[in-house]
Design a protein around this motif. Sequence first.
Motif, short mmCIF file in Angstrom:
data_model
loop_
_atom_site.label_atom_id
_atom_site.label_comp_id
_atom_site.label_asym_id
_atom_site.label_seq_id
_atom_site.Cartn_x
_atom_site.Cartn_y
_atom_site.Cartn_z
N LYS A 39 2.98 -5.48 4.84
CA LYS A 39 4.14 -4.21 4.85
C LYS A 39 5.38 -4.61 3.77
O LYS A 39 5.69 -3.68 2.89
CB LYS A 39 4.92 -4.12 6.49
CG LYS A 39 5.87 -3.10 6.40
CD LYS A 39 6.34 -3.09 7.90
CE LYS A 39 7.42 -2.16 8.09
NZ LYS A 39 7.92 -2.01 9.35
N HIS A 42 3.98 -3.71 0.36
CA HIS A 42 3.66 -2.27 0.19
C HIS A 42 5.14 -1.81 -0.13
O HIS A 42 5.33 -0.68 -0.93
CB HIS A 42 3.17 -1.80 1.48
CG HIS A 42 2.66 -0.13 1.18
ND1 HIS A 42 2.28 0.28 0.12
CD2 HIS A 42 3.23 0.74 2.12
CE1 HIS A 42 2.21 1.79 0.20
NE2 HIS A 42 2.67 1.95 1.53
N HIS A 47 0.67 -3.05 -5.55
CA HIS A 47 -0.62 -2.62 -5.32
C HIS A 47 -0.87 -4.10 -4.57
O HIS A 47 -0.51 -5.19 -4.85
CB HIS A 47 -1.40 -2.45 -6.39
CG HIS A 47 -1.63 -1.27 -6.87
ND1 HIS A 47 -2.13 -0.38 -6.19
CD2 HIS A 47 -1.21 -0.58 -7.98
CE1 HIS A 47 -2.11 0.82 -6.81
NE2 HIS A 47 -1.41 0.78 -7.89
N ILE A 75 -8.54 -2.42 6.35
CA ILE A 75 -7.72 -1.68 5.58
C ILE A 75 -7.15 -0.66 6.54
O ILE A 75 -5.91 -0.23 6.54
CB ILE A 75 -8.64 -0.57 4.81
CG1 ILE A 75 -9.18 -1.55 3.95
CG2 ILE A 75 -8.06 0.66 4.21
CD1 ILE A 75 -10.34 -0.96 2.76
N ASP A 76 -7.75 -0.01 7.68
CA ASP A 76 -7.09 0.86 8.57
C ASP A 76 -6.02 0.01 9.50
O ASP A 76 -4.80 0.42 9.50
CB ASP A 76 -8.19 0.96 9.63
CG ASP A 76 -9.03 2.31 9.23
OD1 ASP A 76 -8.58 2.87 8.28
OD2 ASP A 76 -10.03 2.40 9.93
N ALA A 78 -4.29 -2.32 8.06
CA ALA A 78 -3.37 -2.66 7.52
C ALA A 78 -2.28 -1.52 7.32
O ALA A 78 -1.05 -1.47 7.41
CB ALA A 78 -3.60 -3.21 6.02
N SER A 79 -2.89 -0.36 7.22
CA SER A 79 -2.24 1.02 7.31
C SER A 79 -1.38 1.03 8.55
O SER A 79 -0.21 1.57 8.71
CB SER A 79 -2.90 2.10 6.94
OG SER A 79 -4.00 2.43 8.11
N LYS A 80 -2.00 0.55 9.62
CA LYS A 80 -1.32 0.86 11.05
C LYS A 80 0.16 0.09 11.15
O LYS A 80 0.87 0.25 11.83
CB LYS A 80 -2.26 0.42 12.08
CG LYS A 80 -3.18 1.46 12.52
CD LYS A 80 -4.12 1.20 13.42
CE LYS A 80 -5.20 2.42 13.55
NZ LYS A 80 -6.45 1.76 14.32
N GLY A 82 1.90 -0.65 8.44
CA GLY A 82 2.77 -0.25 7.19
C GLY A 82 2.31 -0.91 5.82
O GLY A 82 3.25 -0.91 4.93
N GLY A 83 1.33 -1.51 6.00
CA GLY A 83 0.96 -1.95 4.57
C GLY A 83 -0.22 -0.96 3.94
O GLY A 83 -0.34 -0.05 4.47
N ALA A 84 -0.86 -1.47 2.75
CA ALA A 84 -1.60 -0.60 2.24
C ALA A 84 -2.54 -1.57 1.38
O ALA A 84 -2.00 -2.44 0.65
CB ALA A 84 -1.07 0.41 1.55
N THR A 86 -5.32 -1.62 -1.57
CA THR A 86 -5.66 -0.71 -2.70
C THR A 86 -6.96 -0.95 -3.01
O THR A 86 -7.72 0.12 -3.09
CB THR A 86 -4.89 -0.72 -4.01
OG1 THR A 86 -3.58 -0.72 -3.91
CG2 THR A 86 -5.43 0.13 -5.06
#
Length: 177
Positions: A39, A42, A47, A75-76, A78-80, A82-84, A86
Amino acid sequence: MSLKPAIFLDRDDTLIRDDGYIYEIEKFAWITGAAAALKRFHQAGLHVFIVTNQGGIGRGIFTEADMHAFNNHLIDAASKVGGAITDIAFCPHHPLAPDPAMAAHCRCRKPEPGLLFDLAEKWAIDLAASVMIGDRDSDVEAGKRAGMNAYLFTGDDLDQLAKEVLSQHFAAPTRSQ
Ligand SMILES: [Mg+2]
């Protein structure tokens, strides 16, 4: 096009817990501070790439499809938080692989820096302005051989290291807060 800096992370025992050859989604577990670190990176506008040796493919312990399924879960996850992430680059080779073609010396198995160069070219990344973090000397060596700043993660709290890396290499312009 101007080149951008980025964070390159090892996967196993840097972001997620590794029990040897991890590929089963049910076993997915963050390393302490990893979610917060993702997070943080990001939010800093960087990146984040994963560069990972996955010799279990070459050894026949799991398939490339297994690894992709696990990585998609990562990847999912990470997005949950607040991260991303690339992109992820992996090396499937291993010196003990039964297939000689998979056991031959390659340019991608860390400490070789091939994965890092590939991502840098694909995403127009400034390696000299970027940072590699991993839990093994081979991660640090790969980063250095790619001309990057490289940090050994000793396993306590990845977010603490993330803070240090951001303050040393990506000091933000003055913010009002
Ligand atoms: Mg590792």
